[in-house]
Design a protein around this motif. Structure first.
Motif, PDB file in Angstrom:
ATOM      1  N   ILE A  23      18.522   0.223  11.224  1.00  0.00           N
ATOM      2  CA  ILE A  23      17.972  -0.083   9.906  1.00  0.00           C
ATOM      3  C   ILE A  23      18.666   0.838   8.920  1.00  0.00           C
ATOM      4  CG2 ILE A  23      15.918   0.021   8.450  1.00  0.00           C
ATOM      5  CD1 ILE A  23      14.295  -0.694  10.947  1.00  0.00           C
ATOM      6  N   ASP A  24      19.322   0.273   7.937  1.00  0.00           N
ATOM      7  CA  ASP A  24      20.074   1.068   6.967  1.00  0.00           C
ATOM      8  C   ASP A  24      19.146   1.740   5.963  1.00  0.00           C
ATOM      9  OD1 ASP A  24      22.810   1.708   5.754  1.00  0.00           O
ATOM     10  OD2 ASP A  24      21.679   0.895   4.052  1.00  0.00           O
ATOM     11  N   HIS A  25      18.203   0.979   5.424  1.00  0.00           N
ATOM     12  CA  HIS A  25      17.278   1.566   4.457  1.00  0.00           C
ATOM     13  C   HIS A  25      16.037   0.696   4.314  1.00  0.00           C
ATOM     14  CE1 HIS A  25      19.538  -1.242   1.886  1.00  0.00           C
ATOM     15  NE2 HIS A  25      18.443  -1.309   1.160  1.00  0.00           N
ATOM     16  N   ILE A  26      15.027   1.274   3.705  1.00  0.00           N
ATOM     17  CA  ILE A  26      13.780   0.593   3.362  1.00  0.00           C
ATOM     18  C   ILE A  26      13.647   0.700   1.853  1.00  0.00           C
ATOM     19  CG2 ILE A  26      11.271   0.676   3.587  1.00  0.00           C
ATOM     20  CD1 ILE A  26      11.799   2.081   6.335  1.00  0.00           C
ATOM     21  N   GLU A  27      13.227  -0.376   1.196  1.00  0.00           N
ATOM     22  CA  GLU A  27      13.054  -0.355  -0.253  1.00  0.00           C
ATOM     23  C   GLU A  27      11.569  -0.328  -0.603  1.00  0.00           C
ATOM     24  OE1 GLU A  27      15.099  -3.742  -1.821  1.00  0.00           O
ATOM     25  OE2 GLU A  27      17.064  -2.988  -1.201  1.00  0.00           O
ATOM     26  N   ILE A  28      11.224   0.537  -1.540  1.00  0.00           N
ATOM     27  CA  ILE A  28       9.868   0.604  -2.060  1.00  0.00           C
ATOM     28  C   ILE A  28       9.956   0.456  -3.573  1.00  0.00           C
ATOM     29  CG2 ILE A  28       7.818   2.029  -2.394  1.00  0.00           C
ATOM     30  CD1 ILE A  28       8.542   3.465   0.224  1.00  0.00           C
TER      31      ILE A  28
ATOM     32  N   LEU B  15      16.177   8.423  -1.044  1.00  0.00           N
ATOM     33  CA  LEU B  15      15.467   9.517  -0.383  1.00  0.00           C
ATOM     34  C   LEU B  15      15.758   9.465   1.111  1.00  0.00           C
ATOM     35  CD1 LEU B  15      12.001   9.040  -2.137  1.00  0.00           C
ATOM     36  CD2 LEU B  15      13.980  10.353  -2.935  1.00  0.00           C
ATOM     37  N   GLY B  16      16.091  10.606   1.716  1.00  0.00           N
ATOM     38  CA  GLY B  16      16.436  10.634   3.129  1.00  0.00           C
ATOM     39  C   GLY B  16      15.499  11.489   3.956  1.00  0.00           C
ATOM     40  N   LEU B  17      15.282  11.055   5.203  1.00  0.00           N
ATOM     41  CA  LEU B  17      14.499  11.822   6.167  1.00  0.00           C
ATOM     42  C   LEU B  17      14.975  11.453   7.564  1.00  0.00           C
ATOM     43  CD1 LEU B  17      12.044  13.762   6.673  1.00  0.00           C
ATOM     44  CD2 LEU B  17      10.705  11.690   7.013  1.00  0.00           C
ATOM     45  N   GLY B  18      15.562  12.405   8.270  1.00  0.00           N
ATOM     46  CA  GLY B  18      15.947  12.192   9.661  1.00  0.00           C
ATOM     47  C   GLY B  18      16.882  11.015   9.886  1.00  0.00           C
ATOM     48  N   GLY B  19      17.787  10.749   8.952  1.00  0.00           N
ATOM     49  CA  GLY B  19      18.731   9.661   9.119  1.00  0.00           C
ATOM     50  C   GLY B  19      18.263   8.328   8.568  1.00  0.00           C
ATOM     51  N   THR B  20      17.053   8.250   8.059  1.00  0.00           N
ATOM     52  CA  THR B  20      16.534   7.030   7.448  1.00  0.00           C
ATOM     53  C   THR B  20      16.529   7.205   5.935  1.00  0.00           C
ATOM     54  OG1 THR B  20      15.135   6.539   9.348  1.00  0.00           O
ATOM     55  CG2 THR B  20      14.539   5.483   7.283  1.00  0.00           C
TER      56      THR B  20
ATOM     57  N   GLY C 195       4.523 -10.627   6.402  1.00  0.00           N
ATOM     58  CA  GLY C 195       5.752  -9.962   5.994  1.00  0.00           C
ATOM     59  C   GLY C 195       5.712  -8.473   6.254  1.00  0.00           C
ATOM     60  N   TYR C 196       6.625  -7.746   5.615  1.00  0.00           N
ATOM     61  CA  TYR C 196       6.700  -6.298   5.798  1.00  0.00           C
ATOM     62  C   TYR C 196       5.355  -5.664   5.531  1.00  0.00           C
ATOM     63  CZ  TYR C 196       7.725  -1.443   4.956  1.00  0.00           C
ATOM     64  OH  TYR C 196       7.688  -0.082   4.987  1.00  0.00           O
ATOM     65  N   ARG C 197       4.931  -4.755   6.386  1.00  0.00           N
ATOM     66  CA  ARG C 197       3.603  -4.168   6.254  1.00  0.00           C
ATOM     67  C   ARG C 197       3.643  -2.694   5.894  1.00  0.00           C
ATOM     68  NH1 ARG C 197      -0.704  -2.596  10.014  1.00  0.00           N
ATOM     69  NH2 ARG C 197      -2.631  -3.031   8.927  1.00  0.00           N
ATOM     70  N   MET C 198       4.410  -1.882   6.618  1.00  0.00           N
ATOM     71  CA  MET C 198       4.466  -0.454   6.332  1.00  0.00           C
ATOM     72  C   MET C 198       5.622   0.169   7.096  1.00  0.00           C
ATOM     73  SD  MET C 198       1.399   1.298   8.603  1.00  0.00           S
ATOM     74  CE  MET C 198       0.187   0.014   8.305  1.00  0.00           C
ATOM     75  N   MET C 199       5.927   1.412   6.748  1.00  0.00           N
ATOM     76  CA  MET C 199       6.881   2.170   7.545  1.00  0.00           C
ATOM     77  C   MET C 199       6.090   3.163   8.383  1.00  0.00           C
ATOM     78  SD  MET C 199       8.721   5.158   5.374  1.00  0.00           S
ATOM     79  CE  MET C 199       8.456   4.840   3.649  1.00  0.00           C
ATOM     80  N   ALA C 200       6.711   3.657   9.441  1.00  0.00           N
ATOM     81  CA  ALA C 200       6.073   4.658  10.296  1.00  0.00           C
ATOM     82  C   ALA C 200       6.963   5.889  10.357  1.00  0.00           C
ATOM     83  CB  ALA C 200       5.844   4.094  11.700  1.00  0.00           C
ATOM     84  N   ILE C 201       6.335   7.048  10.315  1.00  0.00           N
ATOM     85  CA  ILE C 201       7.042   8.317  10.425  1.00  0.00           C
ATOM     86  C   ILE C 201       6.532   9.019  11.677  1.00  0.00           C
ATOM     87  CG2 ILE C 201       7.415  10.581   9.381  1.00  0.00           C
ATOM     88  CD1 ILE C 201       7.080   9.249   6.645  1.00  0.00           C
ATOM     89  N   GLU C 202       7.463   9.416  12.534  1.00  0.00           N
ATOM     90  CA  GLU C 202       7.090  10.147  13.738  1.00  0.00           C
ATOM     91  C   GLU C 202       6.786  11.596  13.378  1.00  0.00           C
ATOM     92  OE1 GLU C 202       8.792  11.265  18.183  1.00  0.00           O
ATOM     93  OE2 GLU C 202       9.941   9.908  16.908  1.00  0.00           O
ATOM     94  N   VAL C 203       5.695  12.125  13.915  1.00  0.00           N
ATOM     95  CA  VAL C 203       5.311  13.517  13.678  1.00  0.00           C
ATOM     96  C   VAL C 203       5.307  14.269  15.002  1.00  0.00           C
ATOM     97  CG1 VAL C 203       3.939  12.935  11.633  1.00  0.00           C
ATOM     98  CG2 VAL C 203       2.809  13.069  13.855  1.00  0.00           C
TER      99      VAL C 203
END
Length: 130
Positions: A5-10, A49-54, A76-84
């Motif tokens: 995944i190259d990027h997510i748009e918000i 905005l970048g975080l861990g390669g995303t 459709g698209y629902r949310m992104m997930a961030i690993e903690v």
């Protein structure tokens, strides 16, 4: 053929609050900015905005009314997930920043999961894998 995944748009109508949340609370960094004049006379402002390669493209329009409805379930698209690294530690940290879980946490045999919201009300899943 497909690599990642190259990027997510918000898209937000609160660009500064949203950027502050992603950078100041979640630890994203601003990589670049762009300002694009559109044929309809509006302007699209993008912060990368970048975080861990995303990368998250934080998008805001000047001169266009955009009405998000993040509280409604939809197809459709629902949310992104961030690993903690640790769910309890992550939620305790977020609480010091005024961010409460809106769902969870739920602990299972192999993972823990919770959800928070950004300033526009978009949900972000937090996932801790055991």
């Amino acid at each position: 053929m497909f690599r990642r995944i190259d990027h997510i748009e918000i898209v937000t109508d609160r660009p500064q609050d949203t950027e502050n949340f992603y950078t100041g609370v979640l630890g994203f960094t601003v990589g670049a900015r762009d300002r694009i004049a559109r044929p309809d006379g509006s302007v699209l402002n993008i912060a990368y905005l970048g975080l861990g390669g995303t990368t998250v493209e934080l998008m805001a329009y000047d001169g266009v009314a955009v009405a998000p409805q993040p509280a409604l379930e939809h197809l459709g698209y629902r949310m992104m997930a961030i690993e903690v690294d640790d769910m309890k530690e992550a939620l305790a940290y977020l609480k010091t920043k005024g961010v409460d879980a809106v769902w969870g946490p739920v602990f299972r045999d192999t993972y823990a999961r919770a959800e928070i919201c950004d300033p526009s009300g978009y949900r972000i899943e937090l996932r801790h894998w055991f």
